[in-house]
Design a protein around this motif. Structure first.
Motif, mmCIF file in Angstrom:
data_model
loop_
_atom_site.group_PDB
_atom_site.id
_atom_site.type_symbol
_atom_site.label_atom_id
_atom_site.label_comp_id
_atom_site.label_asym_id
_atom_site.label_seq_id
_atom_site.Cartn_x
_atom_site.Cartn_y
_atom_site.Cartn_z
ATOM 1 N N ALA A 101 47.204 44.863 -0.824
ATOM 2 C CA ALA A 101 47.010 43.828 -1.847
ATOM 3 C C ALA A 101 47.944 42.618 -1.687
ATOM 4 N N PRO A 102 49.214 42.798 -1.292
ATOM 5 C CA PRO A 102 50.083 41.610 -1.157
ATOM 6 C C PRO A 102 49.769 40.737 0.057
ATOM 7 N N ALA A 103 48.940 41.207 0.977
ATOM 8 C CA ALA A 103 48.684 40.455 2.213
ATOM 9 C C ALA A 103 47.832 39.220 1.922
ATOM 10 N N SER A 104 48.338 38.074 2.341
ATOM 11 C CA SER A 104 47.685 36.790 2.067
ATOM 12 C C SER A 104 46.689 36.434 3.172
ATOM 13 N N PRO A 105 45.795 35.471 2.899
ATOM 14 C CA PRO A 105 44.931 34.971 3.978
ATOM 15 C C PRO A 105 45.735 34.459 5.181
ATOM 16 N N ALA A 106 46.902 33.865 4.943
ATOM 17 C CA ALA A 106 47.728 33.375 6.051
ATOM 18 C C ALA A 106 48.199 34.534 6.930
ATOM 19 N N PHE A 107 48.530 35.658 6.322
ATOM 20 C CA PHE A 107 48.948 36.840 7.078
ATOM 21 C C PHE A 107 47.805 37.315 7.970
ATOM 22 N N TYR A 108 46.599 37.431 7.408
ATOM 23 C CA TYR A 108 45.457 37.886 8.203
ATOM 24 C C TYR A 108 45.093 36.883 9.297
ATOM 25 N N ALA A 109 45.200 35.597 8.990
ATOM 26 C CA ALA A 109 44.913 34.582 10.012
ATOM 27 C C ALA A 109 45.884 34.717 11.181
ATOM 28 N N ASP A 110 47.151 34.977 10.874
ATOM 29 C CA ASP A 110 48.135 35.128 11.946
ATOM 30 C C ASP A 110 47.888 36.403 12.754
ATOM 31 N N LEU A 111 47.448 37.471 12.097
ATOM 32 C CA LEU A 111 47.093 38.683 12.841
ATOM 33 C C LEU A 111 45.982 38.399 13.846
ATOM 34 N N LEU A 112 44.989 37.630 13.415
ATOM 35 C CA LEU A 112 43.869 37.307 14.302
ATOM 36 C C LEU A 112 44.302 36.394 15.448
#
Length: 197
Positions: A101-112
């Motif tokens: 839940a705390p993971a932001s769109p920016a976090f997921y974008a950086d993972l990708l």
């Protein structure tokens, strides 16, 4: 005695920094930060950050691995506290949702955008698929879940998890990743629980 105390203090400091780094990365991503930026944001020295790892890339990977390891431990505590085999499966998927839940769109974008970090996420998704398969097997064996192919359920759940991580599920549904995991729990558990006789 002094050396042991120093090592313990350094390890405590490292654990504290890992937690603060994880919070920052989940909230804002990690690719945009240099080591100097991280030191400024965490109000610590660069040398303190180098207690975590020797380079910015390694700091990111060590932080992500530590965060996922801690999340897995918290999830397992919740699962093991649940005696009902069918509810354990739901608990597992909801606990995954809560951890993400705390993971932001920016976090997921950086993972990708960063394959080594994305691989850490994918390793954990593969682990989650194996864990789902084991929970389904246990639920079927206990008679709490309909007899199904647990390998298929684990693989299907992994595919959905991968779609969530890649942003495809969110783009198609408008759900956040945590909401998508809750919906996944509803679908999987609702489809597998034996109806009352």
């Amino acid at each position: 005695m002094g050396t042991t105390d120093s090592l313990e203090r350094a390890e405590r400091r490292r654990a504290e920094l890992l937690g603060r780094l994880a919070d920052l990365f989940l909230a804002e991503g990690f690719l945009g930060f240099g080591v100097g930026d991280l030191a400024a944001r965490l109000r610590c020295s660069r040398s303190s950050l180098y207690l975590v790892a020797g380079s910015k890339q390694e700091i990111v990977l060590v932080t992500l691995r530590a965060w996922f390891r801690g999340a897995a431990e918290r999830i397992e505590r919740r699962v093991l506290a649940e005696p009902d085999p069918a509810t354990r499966l739901r608990t597992y998927l909801l606990a995954v949702s809560d951890e993400l839940a705390p993971a932001s769109p920016a976090f997921y974008a950086d993972l990708l955008a960063h394959p080594p970090a994305g691989e850490v996420y994918e390793e954990n998704t593969r682990y989650a698929a194996r864990r789902v398969r084991a929970l389904v097997d246990a639920g079927v064996e206990a008679g709490a879940l309909r007899p199904v192919d647990a390998v298929f359920v684990g693989a299907a759940v992994a595919e959905v998890m991968t779609g969530i991580q890649a942003g495809r599920v969110g783009a198609a549904t408008g759900l956040s990743d945590a909401e998508a995991y809750r919906s996944l729990a509803d679908v999987v558990v609702g489809g597998l629980v034996r109806p009352p006789t």
